[in-house]
Design an enzyme around this catalytic site. Sequence first.
Site, PDB file in Angstrom:
ATOM      1  N   ASP A 342       0.806  -1.206   0.000  1.00 26.38           N
ATOM      2  CA  ASP A 342       0.000   0.000   0.000  1.00 26.38           C
ATOM      3  C   ASP A 342       0.849   1.271   0.000  1.00 26.38           C
ATOM      4  O   ASP A 342       0.343   2.357  -0.213  1.00 26.38           O
ATOM      5  CB  ASP A 342      -0.946   0.015   1.208  1.00 26.38           C
ATOM      6  CG  ASP A 342      -0.182   0.004   2.524  1.00 26.38           C
ATOM      7  OD1 ASP A 342       1.002  -0.351   2.495  1.00 26.38           O
ATOM      8  OD2 ASP A 342      -0.776   0.342   3.559  1.00 26.38           O
ATOM      9  N   LYS A 343       2.137   1.147   0.240  1.00 26.87           N
ATOM     10  CA  LYS A 343       3.004   2.324   0.225  1.00 26.87           C
ATOM     11  C   LYS A 343       4.438   1.879  -0.050  1.00 26.87           C
ATOM     12  O   LYS A 343       4.846   0.787   0.316  1.00 26.87           O
ATOM     13  CB  LYS A 343       2.939   3.096   1.542  1.00 26.87           C
ATOM     14  CG  LYS A 343       3.429   2.315   2.749  1.00 26.87           C
ATOM     15  CD  LYS A 343       3.149   3.072   4.026  1.00 26.87           C
ATOM     16  CE  LYS A 343       3.969   4.330   4.155  1.00 26.87           C
ATOM     17  NZ  LYS A 343       5.396   4.054   4.377  1.00 26.87           N
ATOM     18  N   THR A 344       5.188   2.770  -0.668  1.00 31.20           N
ATOM     19  CA  THR A 344       6.543   2.395  -1.071  1.00 31.20           C
ATOM     20  C   THR A 344       7.452   2.173   0.122  1.00 31.20           C
ATOM     21  O   THR A 344       8.359   1.358   0.075  1.00 31.20           O
ATOM     22  CB  THR A 344       7.148   3.497  -1.961  1.00 31.20           C
ATOM     23  OG1 THR A 344       7.101   4.738  -1.246  1.00 31.20           O
ATOM     24  CG2 THR A 344       6.367   3.633  -3.243  1.00 31.20           C
TER      25      THR A 344
END
Length: 406
Positions: A342-344
Site C-alpha cells: 500500500d506504500k513504497t
Amino acid sequence: KNRRSFPRNVVRNQKYNVITFLPKVLYEQFRFFFNLYFLLIALSQFVDALKVGFLFTYVAPLIFVLSVTIIKELVDDVGRWKMDTAANSSKYTRFVQSGPVRVKSSELRVGDIIVVNANQRVPADTVLLKTSDVSGTCFIRTDQLDGETDWKLRRAPNLTQKKSNTEIAEMQAMIEAEAPHKEIYDFSANLMCTTPHEDVEPLSLENTLWCNTVVATGSVTLAVVYTGCETRTALNASAPPSKIGLLDLELNFLSKVLFAFMLLLGLLLVAMTNFNGVWPVTWFRFLLLFSSIIPISLRVNLDLGKALHSYIIRRDPTIAGTDVRNSDLPEELGRISFLFSDKTGTLTCNEMHFRQLHLSGTMQFTHDMLSEMKDLLLGFYSVCGDRVGMLRPPSTPLTFCGSAAP
C-alpha cells in the site's frame, strides 16, 4: 487502584502451555481427513474380525508420523518461548526515590518511571515525561506497531520536561488516563501535579510511546500507564492461529478422492461375490487391504521436508538473521507470484534511489540525465517551454513530498 492489581508486564506469543500442548497438537492433526483416516485404520486392527495383518504395521507408522509432528511443533513453540523470554528479560532503568535501579521488563508496573535510550524498545504503553533534547521532543519508530517506517514526533509535557529524573520520581503527581482500548491513534488523559502547587496539563497522542515502538533519537523518561495484556499491542493481537498451507489442503482433498475410489472399488469386489456372508465385514477388509493406496509415508516426507526447508532458511548466509516462526508454511514462499504494497516505504524503508522518469510516453530521463533535468528546472522560471511545462508537475511532488528527520 492498587498497582499490584494491574496485569504483569509480560510478553507471551506461545501457542501452547504444558497442559494444552498435547491435546491441541493432536486435535489439529486429527481434524484433517488424512490423519484421521490412518487413525481409524489403526483402531480397526484391535477388532479380531477386521484384522488383516500385524497390529504393529498399522500402529507404528501412525505413531511415527505423530511423533515427527509433535517434535516439530515443540521446536517451534520453544523458539517462541525463547523470544518471549528475551523480551521479558530486557533490562531498563527505573527511577525511584532512592535512585535509579535496573529491572527486567517483566518487573515493570503501572506508575513506574523508566528511562529508554535510543534504538531501545519501549516495554509498555507509556506517557512521555522528559527527553534529552532541550526542546522536549523526540522521534520514534512505530513499524512494529502499525507498519509505518517513517519517524514520528513526540513531545514531553511542560510540567516535567525541565525537571531531572530524580525530581520527577519524587514528584507528587498522578496521570488520570482512560480505560485500555485498541485504538492506537487515540489517547486522552491528564497529568495532575500537587507540588509545588496544583497544576493540570492535558495529554494526547503526541505525549505517548506505545509498547514495541523504538526510540529513534536521544533518551526519554517515561511513565508506565498500561502493562501486559492491557497494552495497545496486546489488545490488537489475536491468538496465534494454526496456519495451514495450500499443499496440506491439496493433500487432504486428494486423500478424500482416493478414499472415495477405495470405497467404490471395495464395493465392486463385494458385488462380484454376490454379497455373500457378512458382506460389510468383507467390504471393510477390502478397504484395509487397499489402505496403502493412500501412503502414510507421504505425510512423513512432507513434514521432514518442511523442517529441512526451515532449517536451510535459518542457516542461509545470503539472508542472515532470517527467523522462521512457523515451519508449517515454508513451501508457500514458492507460490508467491505478485507482491502488493500500500506504500513504497513498506518495501524500501523510505530509502529510494532515482532510476528513470517517464512522462506521457514522450519524455524519458535516466540517472545519467540528471544534469539535463536540473537545467530544465532552473530554466523554468525564465523560459516556459513544452518540455519544461511537462516536467514540472511530476518533479514538484518528488521534491516536496519526502519527509526528513534528524
